[in-house]
Design an enzyme around this catalytic site. Sequence first.
Site, PDB file in Angstrom:
ATOM      1  N   ALA A   9       0.836  -1.202   0.000  1.00 12.07           N
ATOM      2  CA  ALA A   9       0.000   0.000   0.000  1.00 12.07           C
ATOM      3  C   ALA A   9       0.866   1.245   0.000  1.00 12.07           C
ATOM      4  O   ALA A   9       1.923   1.285   0.643  1.00 12.07           O
ATOM      5  CB  ALA A   9      -0.907   0.004   1.226  1.00 12.07           C
TER       6      ALA A   9
ATOM      7  N   ILE B 232       0.740   5.829  -0.954  1.00 12.12           N
ATOM      8  CA  ILE B 232       0.264   7.033  -1.600  1.00 12.12           C
ATOM      9  C   ILE B 232       1.456   7.978  -1.767  1.00 12.12           C
ATOM     10  O   ILE B 232       2.498   7.785  -1.142  1.00 12.12           O
ATOM     11  CB  ILE B 232      -0.849   7.736  -0.800  1.00 12.12           C
ATOM     12  CG1 ILE B 232      -0.329   8.185   0.581  1.00 12.12           C
ATOM     13  CG2 ILE B 232      -2.067   6.827  -0.659  1.00 12.12           C
ATOM     14  CD1 ILE B 232      -1.313   9.039   1.356  1.00 12.12           C
TER      15      ILE B 232
ATOM     16  N   GLY C 161      10.940  17.045  -4.892  1.00 15.66           N
ATOM     17  CA  GLY C 161       9.507  17.036  -4.648  1.00 15.66           C
ATOM     18  C   GLY C 161       8.961  15.796  -3.974  1.00 15.66           C
ATOM     19  O   GLY C 161       7.758  15.701  -3.729  1.00 15.66           O
TER      20      GLY C 161
ATOM     21  N   TYR D  32       7.340  10.952   0.326  1.00 22.09           N
ATOM     22  CA  TYR D  32       7.363   9.580  -0.175  1.00 22.09           C
ATOM     23  C   TYR D  32       8.703   8.917   0.120  1.00 22.09           C
ATOM     24  O   TYR D  32       8.762   7.773   0.596  1.00 22.09           O
ATOM     25  CB  TYR D  32       7.092   9.591  -1.684  1.00 22.09           C
ATOM     26  CG  TYR D  32       6.898   8.230  -2.290  1.00 22.09           C
ATOM     27  CD1 TYR D  32       5.711   7.532  -2.110  1.00 22.09           C
ATOM     28  CD2 TYR D  32       7.904   7.644  -3.057  1.00 22.09           C
ATOM     29  CE1 TYR D  32       5.527   6.277  -2.677  1.00 22.09           C
ATOM     30  CE2 TYR D  32       7.729   6.396  -3.629  1.00 22.09           C
ATOM     31  CZ  TYR D  32       6.539   5.717  -3.440  1.00 22.09           C
ATOM     32  OH  TYR D  32       6.365   4.472  -3.999  1.00 22.09           O
TER      33      TYR D  32
END
Length: 200
Positions: free
Chosen positions: A47, A49, A107, A111
Amino acid sequence: MGLYKTTEPESIHGEYYQLDISNEEEVAKFYEANKGKLKDIVLINAAGISYNAFGHKADIDAWSEVIKTNLIGLFNLTRLVLPIMRTDSYGRIINFSSVVAQLGVPGTSAYATSKAGLWGMSKALAVENGSKNVTINNINLGYFNIGMIEQVPGNMLENILQKIPAGRLGSPEEIYSTVDFIINTPYLNGASIDLNGGML
């Protein structure tokens, strides 16, 4: 998310569920409802994002949500299934990390942080559980022809391909074969495998 039960070394039978792994209460309810049928578990933590913003412009709530999902969320489920794995004297946990955490991509601080955190978590858990035939490993994924690659602008994708000696994106089948290798190699523990086509 997928929870895999191995009944024979050469066969994998999957069961699939939908839940918000960043929600500790929801994960706990899932665990209580299913713990009786969980045995010989292979947990694939895939999982994730993303949130793209330069650090000095980042929204802290959006930044934190990435950590909550990609790192804390994975740990929410991992910590619940570990007791079952330890009792069974069998378990495989495979975390999907990323080449982004290794390269320093503008950027992607949220993450990259979430994916780098998996390395330390896996090392610690591998030491804690290795004596129980429970292994925890990472796959540091490069760029694949699936999922988040759609968010990469065309000109940036061309630059990425130039940095991959293989000259192409990876395929889903190559991820599967790596997962299969980890599952069937019990001496591999606390490791991070770079699956990136030789990207530098």
